[in-house]
Design an enzyme around this catalytic site. Sequence first.
Site, PDB file in Angstrom:
ATOM      1  N   GLU A 148       0.679  -1.306   0.021  1.00  0.00           N
ATOM      2  CA  GLU A 148       0.101   0.058  -0.071  1.00  0.00           C
ATOM      3  C   GLU A 148       0.758   1.327   0.083  1.00  0.00           C
ATOM      4  O   GLU A 148       0.057   2.232   0.143  1.00  0.00           O
ATOM      5  CB  GLU A 148      -1.044  -0.040   1.206  1.00  0.00           C
ATOM      6  CG  GLU A 148      -1.848  -1.254   1.234  1.00  0.00           C
ATOM      7  CD  GLU A 148      -2.807  -1.011   0.107  1.00  0.00           C
ATOM      8  OE1 GLU A 148      -3.277   0.079  -0.453  1.00  0.00           O
ATOM      9  OE2 GLU A 148      -3.085  -1.942  -0.704  1.00  0.00           O
ATOM     10  N   GLU A 153       4.955   2.468   4.048  1.00  0.00           N
ATOM     11  CA  GLU A 153       3.420   1.732   4.205  1.00  0.00           C
ATOM     12  C   GLU A 153       2.432   2.542   3.724  1.00  0.00           C
ATOM     13  O   GLU A 153       1.181   2.184   3.653  1.00  0.00           O
ATOM     14  CB  GLU A 153       3.383   0.996   5.180  1.00  0.00           C
ATOM     15  CG  GLU A 153       4.325  -0.040   5.722  1.00  0.00           C
ATOM     16  CD  GLU A 153       3.993  -1.122   6.934  1.00  0.00           C
ATOM     17  OE1 GLU A 153       4.640  -0.689   7.930  1.00  0.00           O
ATOM     18  OE2 GLU A 153       2.909  -1.664   6.671  1.00  0.00           O
ATOM     19  N   ALA A 156      -0.259   4.539  11.232  1.00  0.00           N
ATOM     20  CA  ALA A 156      -1.285   4.109  10.337  1.00  0.00           C
ATOM     21  C   ALA A 156      -2.130   5.012  10.136  1.00  0.00           C
ATOM     22  O   ALA A 156      -2.468   5.739  11.110  1.00  0.00           O
ATOM     23  CB  ALA A 156      -1.752   2.640  10.524  1.00  0.00           C
ATOM     24  N   GLU A 179       1.406   9.465  16.048  1.00  0.00           N
ATOM     25  CA  GLU A 179       0.316   8.716  16.468  1.00  0.00           C
ATOM     26  C   GLU A 179      -0.575   8.074  15.540  1.00  0.00           C
ATOM     27  O   GLU A 179      -0.835   9.095  14.526  1.00  0.00           O
ATOM     28  CB  GLU A 179      -0.157   8.666  17.791  1.00  0.00           C
ATOM     29  CG  GLU A 179      -1.628   9.437  17.893  1.00  0.00           C
ATOM     30  CD  GLU A 179      -2.400   9.389  18.978  1.00  0.00           C
ATOM     31  OE1 GLU A 179      -2.003   8.661  20.006  1.00  0.00           O
ATOM     32  OE2 GLU A 179      -3.811   9.963  18.950  1.00  0.00           O
ATOM     33  N   SER A 180      -1.052   6.896  15.386  1.00  0.00           N
ATOM     34  CA  SER A 180      -1.808   6.328  14.103  1.00  0.00           C
ATOM     35  C   SER A 180      -3.173   7.310  14.349  1.00  0.00           C
ATOM     36  O   SER A 180      -3.717   7.815  15.129  1.00  0.00           O
ATOM     37  CB  SER A 180      -2.525   5.079  14.567  1.00  0.00           C
ATOM     38  OG  SER A 180      -1.309   4.193  14.465  1.00  0.00           O
ATOM     39  N   GLY A 230      -0.938  24.693  10.435  1.00  0.00           N
ATOM     40  CA  GLY A 230      -1.774  25.414  11.277  1.00  0.00           C
ATOM     41  C   GLY A 230      -2.486  24.731  12.361  1.00  0.00           C
ATOM     42  O   GLY A 230      -3.112  25.309  13.142  1.00  0.00           O
ATOM     43  N   LYS A 238       1.032  26.754  17.347  1.00  0.00           N
ATOM     44  CA  LYS A 238       0.714  26.071  15.779  1.00  0.00           C
ATOM     45  C   LYS A 238       1.840  25.005  15.537  1.00  0.00           C
ATOM     46  O   LYS A 238       3.154  25.412  15.865  1.00  0.00           O
ATOM     47  CB  LYS A 238       0.493  27.233  14.681  1.00  0.00           C
ATOM     48  CG  LYS A 238      -0.833  28.147  15.077  1.00  0.00           C
ATOM     49  CD  LYS A 238      -0.826  29.021  13.686  1.00  0.00           C
ATOM     50  CE  LYS A 238      -2.324  29.792  13.968  1.00  0.00           C
ATOM     51  NZ  LYS A 238      -2.374  30.526  12.956  1.00  0.00           N
ATOM     52  N   ASN A 241      -5.309  13.622  22.531  1.00  0.00           N
ATOM     53  CA  ASN A 241      -5.897  13.269  23.713  1.00  0.00           C
ATOM     54  C   ASN A 241      -7.230  12.593  23.592  1.00  0.00           C
ATOM     55  O   ASN A 241      -8.418  13.178  22.830  1.00  0.00           O
ATOM     56  CB  ASN A 241      -6.278  14.737  24.552  1.00  0.00           C
ATOM     57  CG  ASN A 241      -6.488  14.162  25.863  1.00  0.00           C
ATOM     58  OD1 ASN A 241      -7.782  13.879  26.244  1.00  0.00           O
ATOM     59  ND2 ASN A 241      -5.833  14.501  26.763  1.00  0.00           N
ATOM     60  N   SER A 242      -7.298  11.578  24.054  1.00  0.00           N
ATOM     61  CA  SER A 242      -8.796  10.688  23.613  1.00  0.00           C
ATOM     62  C   SER A 242      -9.903  11.288  24.431  1.00  0.00           C
ATOM     63  O   SER A 242     -11.104  10.728  23.892  1.00  0.00           O
ATOM     64  CB  SER A 242      -8.399   9.239  24.150  1.00  0.00           C
ATOM     65  OG  SER A 242      -8.236   9.098  25.572  1.00  0.00           O
TER      66      SER A 242
END
EC number: 2.3.1.117
Length: 344
Positions: A205, A221, A264, A279-280, A287, A304, A319-320
């Site tokens: 890919e 990848e 990914a 991170e994925s 910006g 920025k 941040n989740s």
Amino acid sequence: MSRSLFSLAFGVGTQNRQENWLEVFYAQPMLAPSAELLDAIAPILGYQGGNQAIGFNKNQATELAHALKAVAPAQASLLVRLAESQNPLVATLLAEDSAPSSTPEAYLKLHLLSHRLVKPHGLNLTGIFALLPNVAWTSQGAVDLAELPERQLEARLKGELLEVFAVDKFPKMTDYVVPSGVRIADSARVRLGAYVGEGTTVMHEGFINFNAGTAGPGMIEGRVSAGVFVGKGSDLGGGCSTMGTLSGGGNIVISVGEGCLIGANAGIGIPLGDRCTVESGLYITAGTKVALLDEGNALVKVVKARELAGQADLLFRRNSQTGAVECKTNKSAVELNEALHAHN
């Protein structure tokens, strides 16, 4: 006439029925050829200076081979082979690195990149799209789109199949050059004009555009867009692994330092220094507002992303809970770097 050239190559290519160039193959392009070489070939080709693509015939190929036998043996051997060609021949001479003005000039510059003679954004490619005809890339080579229906019919009448692999301005790199020390899972995903460094692996890919590439070693990848140059992996067998999108283009150069990881479905629009991690799923543009955190995860300030361009040992994450893009010092990368310096 100046006795110096920026680049020179002898090629064999394909023309349509109007004798317009569709593509050119240069087996041994040269950067900064010697003055002696130019002096030997100029009278035979009628070269008077400047950037020119000069067609020549089989007899001239033999003359050129004889003239270069003592000056440039490898080029002389190539010209001996070109003298056997059934396809049109062309000598492309570039006195300077200015914007290309013909299809053979455009193809020479793409070859210089894929032969690793010049790195991405090291050439003037202004206006190259207009000089690359959109052609059908087939099992019988490049075919003019206006001539394709008749060629398909001719093949069928002979009990053959003219297979069309792509309709595009750019061919795949591996039909013109396969650089040493690389692995490419799907050759259709690397365009001519890509710079693929020694030790690079391009997975199924992965995609590398023209005027982009990798210093190697590393693993691709995801997509490496025009203007992006990915740095080498660490000496400890790490590598810059890209699984997302690296976007450049125009006059923007997006460099990626050594030992980076682009996760990914992630992507960047800013240069990264060495040993950075994105991170994925995280896409960072210039910006993008980024919250800088200290070692205790306390907010230091919001900047920025462009203000962090090129800095090393950074970890970008989302941040989740809040969805904010955050940046911390990549502690593990810093510790590894310190250990390497201490060892050296």
